[in-house]
Design a protein around this motif. Structure first.
Motif, PDB file in Angstrom:
ATOM      1  N   PRO A  41       1.200  -1.287   0.074  1.00 32.41           N
ATOM      2  CA  PRO A  41       0.127  -0.015   0.472  1.00 32.41           C
ATOM      3  C   PRO A  41       1.128   0.843  -0.026  1.00 32.41           C
ATOM      4  O   PRO A  41       2.032   0.882   0.177  1.00 32.41           O
ATOM      5  N   PRO A  43       2.440   4.482   1.167  1.00 31.74           N
ATOM      6  CA  PRO A  43       3.583   4.225   2.290  1.00 31.74           C
ATOM      7  C   PRO A  43       2.787   5.002   3.038  1.00 31.74           C
ATOM      8  O   PRO A  43       2.993   5.713   4.627  1.00 31.74           O
ATOM      9  N   THR A  45      -0.555   5.799   4.079  1.00 31.80           N
ATOM     10  CA  THR A  45      -1.507   5.105   4.704  1.00 31.80           C
ATOM     11  C   THR A  45      -1.000   5.072   6.379  1.00 31.80           C
ATOM     12  O   THR A  45       0.396   4.571   6.500  1.00 31.80           O
ATOM     13  N   PRO A  47      -1.044   2.781   9.366  1.00 29.67           N
ATOM     14  CA  PRO A  47      -0.850   1.276   9.573  1.00 29.67           C
ATOM     15  C   PRO A  47      -2.061   0.825   9.816  1.00 29.67           C
ATOM     16  O   PRO A  47      -2.686   1.479  11.786  1.00 29.67           O
ATOM     17  N   ARG A  49      -3.684  -2.368  11.712  1.00 33.00           N
ATOM     18  CA  ARG A  49      -3.300  -3.171  12.192  1.00 33.00           C
ATOM     19  C   ARG A  49      -4.460  -4.591  12.095  1.00 33.00           C
ATOM     20  O   ARG A  49      -5.093  -4.047  13.195  1.00 33.00           O
ATOM     21  N   SER A  50      -4.755  -5.013  11.020  1.00 31.20           N
ATOM     22  CA  SER A  50      -5.926  -5.939  11.651  1.00 31.20           C
ATOM     23  C   SER A  50      -5.914  -7.287  13.356  1.00 31.20           C
ATOM     24  O   SER A  50      -7.171  -6.981  13.340  1.00 31.20           O
ATOM     25  N   ILE A  51      -4.794  -6.945  13.360  1.00 31.07           N
ATOM     26  CA  ILE A  51      -4.260  -8.118  14.583  1.00 31.07           C
ATOM     27  C   ILE A  51      -4.897  -6.815  15.914  1.00 31.07           C
ATOM     28  O   ILE A  51      -3.855  -6.126  16.046  1.00 31.07           O
ATOM     29  N   THR A  52      -5.950  -6.423  16.513  1.00 36.71           N
ATOM     30  CA  THR A  52      -5.547  -5.174  17.097  1.00 36.71           C
ATOM     31  C   THR A  52      -5.375  -5.340  18.290  1.00 36.71           C
ATOM     32  O   THR A  52      -4.888  -6.399  19.143  1.00 36.71           O
ATOM     33  N   TYR A  53      -4.857  -4.149  18.771  1.00 34.07           N
ATOM     34  CA  TYR A  53      -4.130  -3.904  20.071  1.00 34.07           C
ATOM     35  C   TYR A  53      -5.404  -4.181  21.259  1.00 34.07           C
ATOM     36  O   TYR A  53      -6.616  -3.433  21.716  1.00 34.07           O
ATOM     37  N   MET A  54      -5.851  -5.364  21.805  1.00 33.85           N
ATOM     38  CA  MET A  54      -7.002  -5.052  22.707  1.00 33.85           C
ATOM     39  C   MET A  54      -7.026  -4.732  23.919  1.00 33.85           C
ATOM     40  O   MET A  54      -6.094  -5.139  24.745  1.00 33.85           O
ATOM     41  N   PRO A  55      -7.325  -3.696  24.145  1.00 33.28           N
ATOM     42  CA  PRO A  55      -6.482  -3.527  25.618  1.00 33.28           C
ATOM     43  C   PRO A  55      -7.763  -3.890  26.619  1.00 33.28           C
ATOM     44  O   PRO A  55      -8.390  -4.000  26.995  1.00 33.28           O
ATOM     45  N   PHE A 349      -0.363   3.451  24.059  1.00 38.39           N
ATOM     46  CA  PHE A 349      -1.357   3.850  23.500  1.00 38.39           C
ATOM     47  C   PHE A 349      -0.969   3.367  22.230  1.00 38.39           C
ATOM     48  O   PHE A 349       0.135   4.948  21.381  1.00 38.39           O
ATOM     49  N   THR A 351      -1.927   3.406  18.633  1.00 37.50           N
ATOM     50  CA  THR A 351      -2.007   3.064  17.394  1.00 37.50           C
ATOM     51  C   THR A 351      -2.310   4.821  17.391  1.00 37.50           C
ATOM     52  O   THR A 351      -2.043   5.495  16.773  1.00 37.50           O
ATOM     53  N   PHE A 352      -2.189   5.802  18.189  1.00 38.58           N
ATOM     54  CA  PHE A 352      -1.389   7.290  18.575  1.00 38.58           C
ATOM     55  C   PHE A 352      -0.265   7.338  17.943  1.00 38.58           C
ATOM     56  O   PHE A 352      -0.044   8.515  17.570  1.00 38.58           O
ATOM     57  N   ARG A 355      -0.313   6.699  14.821  1.00 43.32           N
ATOM     58  CA  ARG A 355      -0.528   8.130  13.873  1.00 43.32           C
ATOM     59  C   ARG A 355       0.255   8.985  13.802  1.00 43.32           C
ATOM     60  O   ARG A 355       0.588   9.665  12.199  1.00 43.32           O
TER      61      ARG A 355
ATOM     62  N   GLN B  22       3.508  -2.719   7.554  1.00 42.75           N
ATOM     63  CA  GLN B  22       4.402  -1.244   7.870  1.00 42.75           C
ATOM     64  C   GLN B  22       5.437  -2.180   9.559  1.00 42.75           C
ATOM     65  O   GLN B  22       5.361  -2.918  10.021  1.00 42.75           O
ATOM     66  N   ASN B 127     -11.928 -10.554  16.571  1.00 46.76           N
ATOM     67  CA  ASN B 127     -11.705  -9.601  15.386  1.00 46.76           C
ATOM     68  C   ASN B 127     -12.464 -10.251  13.426  1.00 46.76           C
ATOM     69  O   ASN B 127     -11.331 -11.379  13.506  1.00 46.76           O
ATOM     70  N   TYR B 183     -16.513  -0.783  27.337  1.00 46.51           N
ATOM     71  CA  TYR B 183     -15.652  -0.924  26.644  1.00 46.51           C
ATOM     72  C   TYR B 183     -15.144  -1.120  25.418  1.00 46.51           C
ATOM     73  O   TYR B 183     -14.357  -1.172  25.075  1.00 46.51           O
ATOM     74  N   TYR B 187     -12.280   0.330  23.259  1.00 47.91           N
ATOM     75  CA  TYR B 187     -11.899   0.163  22.313  1.00 47.91           C
ATOM     76  C   TYR B 187     -11.933   0.680  21.130  1.00 47.91           C
ATOM     77  O   TYR B 187     -10.680   0.943  19.522  1.00 47.91           O
ATOM     78  N   ASN B 191      -8.071   2.157  19.514  1.00 50.58           N
ATOM     79  CA  ASN B 191      -8.305   1.774  17.888  1.00 50.58           C
ATOM     80  C   ASN B 191      -8.302   2.166  17.097  1.00 50.58           C
ATOM     81  O   ASN B 191      -8.275   1.592  15.889  1.00 50.58           O
ATOM     82  N   ARG B 320       1.120  -9.206  22.045  1.00 53.41           N
ATOM     83  CA  ARG B 320       0.525  -7.638  22.227  1.00 53.41           C
ATOM     84  C   ARG B 320       0.140  -7.250  23.216  1.00 53.41           C
ATOM     85  O   ARG B 320       0.455  -6.376  23.804  1.00 53.41           O
ATOM     86  N   GLU B 332       2.488 -12.000  13.212  1.00 56.47           N
ATOM     87  CA  GLU B 332       1.349 -12.000  12.941  1.00 56.47           C
ATOM     88  C   GLU B 332       1.571 -11.835  10.755  1.00 56.47           C
ATOM     89  O   GLU B 332       0.708 -12.608  10.164  1.00 56.47           O
TER      90      GLU B 332
END
Lengths: 456, 367
Positions: A41, A43, A45, A47, A49-55, A349, A351-352, A355, B22, B127, B183, B187, B191, B320, B332
């Motif tokens: 894709p 560079p 955009t 990123p 991550r489809s396997i997300t961080y499950m907080p 964090f 995701t932040f 970004r 990435q 997911n 939650y 979430y 995310n 993670r 992954e």
């Protein structure tokens, strides 16, 4: 013919000077076929991550971070970080403390604040040359026992430098060595300065370096020393590194004398991966590596101890910018922004952090907004605006938080600040960039409740 | 020329990265001591459970991940959870689990549900997304189903009023609805998700699902940046198969969540590849995202054809969660590469490899 097809499909991605690849060997052909099988894709955009961080429940509660603007360009670049954090609506808010490099010592309240918040973001503190005043930077690190300093020197895509393929992490012992500050005048005209190396400190920095390499998938750790001359002191450092290296058989370990190291850095920097060094050599190696990879204005870094962490510009070459830079407000905020991305990742964090990094890299790659040290002519504010716009696709009004973490009174304090700012946003219709202290003054007196409530 | 092109290509590869993942150059700066190995409770379970958990163990070893497993033998037809199990999970805080087969019919309560209630794992997350290289009838699927895990129709409160008449209680409380809504929005905020959809049947069960909806609406007010809407569960199932791209995060009570999660998993590639986990305030249990309630057919178990991908991706989520992001990314990337290449696929994805072949391919692709 295979070669021709390749050129057409990735011409838009390739830098013009890569076009001299013809003719290509079969090995590189297989790499290309793998690349082309899944066209990467753009560079730019963010990123996903489809396997997300499950907080964990409650991870979204805002965190307080101590902010020390410092001297010189410090207030300028920390102001830049505050603006970008607001624009991204990151769950961080800053507690500002004024500290100047020529104070006698770091104020008590600052240390207490860092001990409470565990994380601090700092501009530079200018240490006066000559006798009398000890370095406040060092004092902060010693009091909080922040023993590891980390600088990540890496070629930023889009920024042309004389050296390619640089990706070096310099891990430097932060509390002893030549920086012990133990000097005395033996007789008038003769001064002795003590360099102290202890097994305890050497062991823990070696352990941290290998653990860092292990956790970040790095392949090699290089110890930098001068043990041919300082046989006992640096010899002790090397022994500790060798012992720890035995515990990590998967990571390659080697040693290099510091003068050879400096020469290799400017000749073939791609041979280095993670470098662990005592205090003084680390300072020099970090600044050299930063210089070859794009300059001290863009390298992120941080200092970490067992309990606290301080994030600041990676390698600042010991200065806080000259007066002209401060006047014209042309300091480069990129280094501190990338360090604050590391801080966001440290605060969990991710995701932040992603970004922010993507936005910063996009701005650098585009090349339109660059400050003087990168060859452009913009002010700090213009770069910050460009970065805010780059992350703007995700910019949204500030969320209002409920009382998620009842066990931590500090979070209720933060909510008051955020709520009143959200109220102001609604009234004025645009986000204001007041400092936290100004906002606290404007805020209505907070009633600390533990129930959810919304301001209208 | 080849050496030059090779290094240039490596540089290109670093910028654009293989398989579209990435590589983060600004690294995770760990705290000293973060690299200490973490113990994780392991429950192989029934049916294909031992096969897929063994796959995870092999891959973790190959990666030298700082995790080691404490296995416990639990089977679905036990009367209650074995003694040491709960203590182990409370000590380790994290558990990886194959499926436990709940016998149909009276007498034995589900151990899966027992585990979740004892540890108060109130949120279950699946997911469901299109994996690159895996063709399915629906494109652009990226749905996260967050399901309340402890109450609702699964309260397990049933009694026979008179012979031949049985009542089953569905319990909805404000407390549980509020925390699952909180939650879900948290979430979405953390995310970078844009929309949360509440799935309900409040036109029929006005009070029960109405309470759930009220809680969601209250929490939604606190997140003005995240779009919130509601959808009735039957319409939802139809929209899922017609236009799944309209859904982002879905928050649901217990039963609807089960159905919606399995449907979404099915449209996006099958239950064999979707990762998921259960989380509470203190503990987390990771297992195959949506297992459709079964633990594989006997033939799958015999021929060792079970698909390990779902549990491998769930263990990446677990890495993670344990704050080892670099290992999670490597795992992954390797799994996605194997799926994208398409040579090693088990029966449910249209190939005919065994579990072991897939595991070997994943290990070979680790970098």
């Amino acid at each position: 013919m295979f070669v021709l097809i390749v050129m057409c499909r990735i011409a838009d991605l390739l830098n013009p000077r890569y076009l001299s690849i013809l003719p290509m060997a079969r090995r590189s052909g297989s790499i290309l076929s793998r690349l082309l099988a899944n066209p990467p894709p753009s560079p730019f955009t963010a990123p996903t991550r489809s396997i997300t961080y499950m907080p964990r429940p409650g991870d979204g509660a805002p965190r307080t971070v101590t902010l020390i603007p410092g001297d010189g360009i410090g207030p300028l670049v920390t102001g830049a970080v505050e603006q970008v954090m607001e624009a991204m609506h990151a769950p961080v808010h800053f507690e500002r403390y004024e500290v100047r490099g020529n104070m006698r010592k770091v104020p008590e309240e600052v240390i207490e604040s860092v001990k409470r918040n565990k994380v601090c973001l700092k501009g530079g503190l200018a240490t006066p040359v000559g006798g009398g005043v000890s370095s406040l930077n060092m004092q902060l690190r010693k009091e909080l026992d922040i023993f590891a300093s980390l600088v990540n020197c890496i070629n930023v895509p889009g920024l042309v430098t004389r050296h390619e393929n640089v990706d070096i992490v310099v891990i430097r012992e932060n509390t002893e060595g030549e920086y012990s500050g133990l000097e005395h005048e033996v007789v008038p005209g003769v001064v002795e300065s003590l360099k102290v190396i202890t097994k305890f400190c050497s062991e823990r920095i070696a352990r941290y370096a290998f653990e860092y390499a292990y956790l970040n998938n790095r392949k090699k750790v290089t110890a930098v020393h001068k043990a041919n001359i300082m046989k006992l002191a640096d010899g002790l450092f090397l022994e500790s590194c060798r012992e720890v290296a035995k515990n990590y058989p998967a990571i390659t370990y080697n040693e290099i004398i510091v003068d050879n190291c400096c020469m290799q850095l400017v000749a073939k920097p791609e041979q280095f991966d993670v470098m662990v060094t005592p205090n003084l050599y680390g300072n020099l190696v970090a600044n050299t590596a930063a210089g070859i990879a794009g300059g001290t204005g863009v390298m992120p870094g941080g200092n970490v101890g067992a309990e606290h962490a301080i994030f600041e510009q990676g390698a600042s070459a010991g200065n806080v910018g000259n007066d002209k830079m401060v006047e014209q407000k042309k300091a480069n905020p990129v280094a501190l922004l990338l360090s604050s991305a590391m801080m966001l990742r440290h605060l969990r964090f991710p995701t932040f952090a992603d970004r922010l990094e993507t936005a910063v890299k996009q701005v650098i790659q585009e090349g339109k907004w660059r400050t003087k040290d990168l060859g452009g002519d913009c002010t700090t504010q213009e770069v910050v605006d460009a970065i805010e716009m780059a992350s703007n696709s995700d910019a949204r009004p500030l969320p209002k938080f409920g009382d998620w973490d009842v066990n931590d009174p500090a979070t209720a304090e933060g909510f008051t600040v955020i709520f009143s700012k959200a109220g102001e946003d609604k009234k004025t219709g645009r986000s204001t960039s007041k400092t936290t202290s100004q906002r606290k003054q404007d805020a209505k007196p907070a009633v600390k409740k533990w129930l959810c409530f919304t301001f209208s | 020329m080849s050496r030059q092109s090779l290094s240039l290509l490596k540089n290109l590869g670093r910028i654009t990265s293989r398989s579209g993942i990435q590589t983060r150059s600004v690294t995770y700066m760990p705290r000293p001591g973060d690299g200490k190995p973490r113990p994780v409770t392991l429950i192989p379970g029934d049916g294909i459970g031992p096969l897929v958990t063994n796959a995870v163990e092999q891959v973790m070893e190959a990666m030298h991940a700082p995790v080691y497993f404490e296995p416990f033998d639990v089977h679905g037809d036990m009367k209650s959870l074995p003694e040491g199990l709960l203590e182990s999970i409370k000590k380790n805080k994290v558990c990886l689990k194959g499926g436990l087969k709940t016998p149909v019919g009276g007498g034995v309560s589900s151990l899966n549900v027992n585990l979740r209630k004892e540890l108060d794992l109130f949120a279950s997350l699946v997911n469901c997304f299109n994996l690159p290289g895996l063709a399915s009838r629906h494109e652009n699927v990226d749905i996260v189903v967050i399901r309340e895990n402890t109450e609702g129709e699964y309260a397990g409160l049933e009694h026979e009023v008179v012979p031949g008449v049985v009542e089953s209680l569905k319990v909805i409380t404000k407390f549980c609805s509020e925390r699952i809504a909180k939650y879900a929005f948290e979430y979405a905020y953390l995310n970078n998700r844009k929309k949360v959809t509440a799935v309900h049947k409040a036109n029929i069960m006005k009070l029960a699902d109405g309470l759930f909806l009220e809680s969601c609406q209250e929490v939604a007010k606190k997140y003005p940046s995240i779009a919130y809407n509601e959808i009735i569960v039957d319409n939802c199932c139809m929209q899922l198969v017609a236009r799944p791209e309209q859904f982002d995060v879905m928050v649901t009570p217990n039963l609807y969540g089960n159905l919606v999660a399995n449907t979404a998993a099915g449209i996006a590639g099958g239950t064999g590849v979707m990762p998921g986990g259960n989380v509470g305030a203190d503990y987390a249990v990771f297992e195959q995202g949506a297992s459709a309630g079964n633990v594989g057919k006997d033939t799958t178990e015999e021929q060792k054809n079970a698909n390990p991908v779902a549990l491998l991706l769930s263990s990446a989520m677990m890495l993670r969660h344990l704050q080892f992001p670099s290992f999670a990314d490597r795992l992954e990337t390797s799994v996605k590469r194997v799926i994208a290449e398409g040579k090693c696929r088990t029966e449910d994805l249209g190939g005919n490899s065994t579990t072991q072949e897939v595991v070997d391919a994943v290990i070979a692709n680790l970098d």
